[in-house]
Write a protein that holds these residues in place. Structure first.
Motif, PDB file in Angstrom:
ATOM      1  N   ARG A  17     -39.518  -8.069 -13.288  1.00 13.28           N
ATOM      2  CA  ARG A  17     -40.218  -9.027 -14.155  1.00 13.28           C
ATOM      3  C   ARG A  17     -41.083  -8.240 -15.140  1.00 13.28           C
ATOM      4  N   CYS A  18     -40.675  -8.253 -16.396  1.00 15.69           N
ATOM      5  CA  CYS A  18     -41.430  -7.516 -17.406  1.00 15.69           C
ATOM      6  C   CYS A  18     -42.791  -8.172 -17.623  1.00 15.69           C
ATOM      7  N   PRO A  19     -43.849  -7.374 -17.758  1.00 15.81           N
ATOM      8  CA  PRO A  19     -45.193  -7.940 -17.980  1.00 15.81           C
ATOM      9  C   PRO A  19     -45.341  -8.468 -19.407  1.00 15.81           C
ATOM     10  N   ARG A  20     -46.456  -9.115 -19.667  1.00 20.71           N
ATOM     11  CA  ARG A  20     -46.742  -9.658 -20.998  1.00 20.71           C
ATOM     12  C   ARG A  20     -46.731  -8.526 -22.027  1.00 20.71           C
ATOM     13  N   GLY A  21     -46.084  -8.804 -23.162  1.00 24.72           N
ATOM     14  CA  GLY A  21     -45.978  -7.785 -24.195  1.00 24.72           C
ATOM     15  C   GLY A  21     -44.706  -6.957 -24.094  1.00 24.72           C
ATOM     16  N   TYR A  22     -43.870  -7.273 -23.114  1.00 23.29           N
ATOM     17  CA  TYR A  22     -42.600  -6.576 -22.929  1.00 23.29           C
ATOM     18  C   TYR A  22     -41.486  -7.606 -22.739  1.00 23.29           C
ATOM     19  N   ALA A  23     -40.270  -7.180 -23.012  1.00 22.49           N
ATOM     20  CA  ALA A  23     -39.106  -8.041 -22.810  1.00 22.49           C
ATOM     21  C   ALA A  23     -38.014  -7.227 -22.137  1.00 22.49           C
TER      22      ALA A  23
ATOM     23  N   LEU B 165     -30.397   0.368 -13.763  1.00 21.81           N
ATOM     24  CA  LEU B 165     -30.822   0.559 -12.384  1.00 21.81           C
ATOM     25  C   LEU B 165     -32.269   1.020 -12.304  1.00 21.81           C
ATOM     26  N   CYS B 166     -32.983   0.451 -11.352  1.00 20.54           N
ATOM     27  CA  CYS B 166     -34.334   0.919 -11.054  1.00 20.54           C
ATOM     28  C   CYS B 166     -34.228   2.224 -10.254  1.00 20.54           C
ATOM     29  N   SER B 167     -35.369   2.805  -9.942  1.00 21.80           N
ATOM     30  CA  SER B 167     -35.367   4.120  -9.282  1.00 21.80           C
ATOM     31  C   SER B 167     -35.330   4.024  -7.761  1.00 21.80           C
ATOM     32  N   GLY B 168     -35.356   2.818  -7.230  1.00 20.74           N
ATOM     33  CA  GLY B 168     -35.320   2.647  -5.787  1.00 20.74           C
ATOM     34  C   GLY B 168     -34.648   1.337  -5.413  1.00 20.74           C
ATOM     35  N   ARG B 169     -34.679   1.031  -4.135  1.00 23.74           N
ATOM     36  CA  ARG B 169     -34.015  -0.201  -3.699  1.00 23.74           C
ATOM     37  C   ARG B 169     -34.782  -1.437  -4.146  1.00 23.74           C
ATOM     38  N   ASN B 170     -36.026  -1.234  -4.572  1.00 20.38           N
ATOM     39  CA  ASN B 170     -36.822  -2.299  -5.186  1.00 20.38           C
ATOM     40  C   ASN B 170     -37.384  -1.789  -6.511  1.00 20.38           C
ATOM     41  N   CYS B 171     -37.396  -2.629  -7.493  1.00 20.80           N
ATOM     42  CA  CYS B 171     -37.980  -2.254  -8.775  1.00 20.80           C
ATOM     43  C   CYS B 171     -39.507  -2.286  -8.653  1.00 20.80           C
ATOM     44  N   THR B 172     -40.152  -1.301  -9.266  1.00 21.78           N
ATOM     45  CA  THR B 172     -41.614  -1.216  -9.231  1.00 21.78           C
ATOM     46  C   THR B 172     -42.137  -0.913 -10.631  1.00 21.78           C
ATOM     47  N   GLY B 173     -43.435  -0.766 -10.724  1.00 16.23           N
ATOM     48  CA  GLY B 173     -44.052  -0.500 -12.015  1.00 16.23           C
ATOM     49  C   GLY B 173     -43.532   0.749 -12.692  1.00 16.23           C
ATOM     50  N   ARG B 174     -43.081   1.721 -11.919  1.00 17.58           N
ATOM     51  CA  ARG B 174     -42.584   2.966 -12.528  1.00 17.58           C
ATOM     52  C   ARG B 174     -41.260   2.743 -13.269  1.00 17.58           C
TER      53      ARG B 174
END
Length: 227
Positions: A50-56, A65-74
């Protein structure tokens, strides 16, 4: 022979070592492709982020792909692109940037005409402004804009012009300027859009001349026959 730990396993593309890989063993002294299900988790995809406000979300986010099995802030930079702030938007004529433009965002990385509704307020037009006494609206006031979505006293110079007084009006035959003509105001506009007296101001500026028939001549005088 001792079994290898999963930490020695090379996960294939789209997979990452499980967080507990240090406590999981491969099936032999050396890890092999068959150990992938035991040692690796599939990477989460950006459509789960879920992109934060100000991002799409970036285009093709479901394929990223994210960097792990769950997407995080990184994973923000991988999954999302920054939106342009409305302060970068060029509002068209008749509109101006909203006061909170720096806190609002266009729909993509650059602002476009479609973002006008998000970023801009419509300016009020001068025909909605009440000019002060002795002033009238400039020509085509409905096409002249105030400085913001509401007209204020600061817009007097934009919306209003000082009206000409009747002292500059030339009355037609049979009429004369009213006694207080200097305090009476015309409503006409000249060809340059400035205030001027025009034929329509005759009723405001002029009154009929008195007829000689109403004059009582002194002793030794009499009225002309056609008086």
């Amino acid at each position: 022979a001792a079994l290898a730990l999963c930490t020695a396993h090379l996960c294939p593309e789209g997979f990452a070592l499980k967080e507990e890989a240090w406590s999981i063993f491969c099936s032999a002294a050396e890890c092999a492709a068959r150990d992938t299900p035991a040692c690796c988790d599939p990477l989460a995809r950006c459509d789960a982020f879920r992109c934060p406000r100000g991002y799409a979300p970036r285009p093709h986010a479901p394929e990223l792909l994210c960097s792990g099995r769950n997407c995080t802030g990184r994973d923000l930079g991988t999954c999302c692109s920054a939106l342009a702030p409305c302060s970068h938007h060029v509002c068209p004529i008749g509109t101006s940037l909203k006061s909170q433009a720096s806190e609002l965002f266009c729909a993509s990385r650059s602002c476009a005409p479609m973002d006008t509704a998000i970023c801009c307020d419509s300016l009020a037009t001068c025909d909605a402004f009440a000019c002060p006494e002795a002033f009238g609206h400039v020509a085509n006031a409905s096409d002249v804009f105030c400085a913001s979505e509401f007209c204020t006293k600061d817009d007097v110079g934009t919306c209003c012009m000082r009206l000409a007084s009747c002292s500059s009006f030339e009355c037609s035959d049979g009429l004369t300027l009213r006694g207080h003509a200097g305090k009476l105001l015309c409503s006409g506009v000249d060809e340059d859009g400035g205030s001027a007296c025009g034929p329509g101001d005759s009723g405001t500026c002029c009154e009929p001349r008195a007829r000689c028939s109403a004059l009582e001549c002194p002793v030794g005088y009499r009225l002309w026959r056609d008086a």
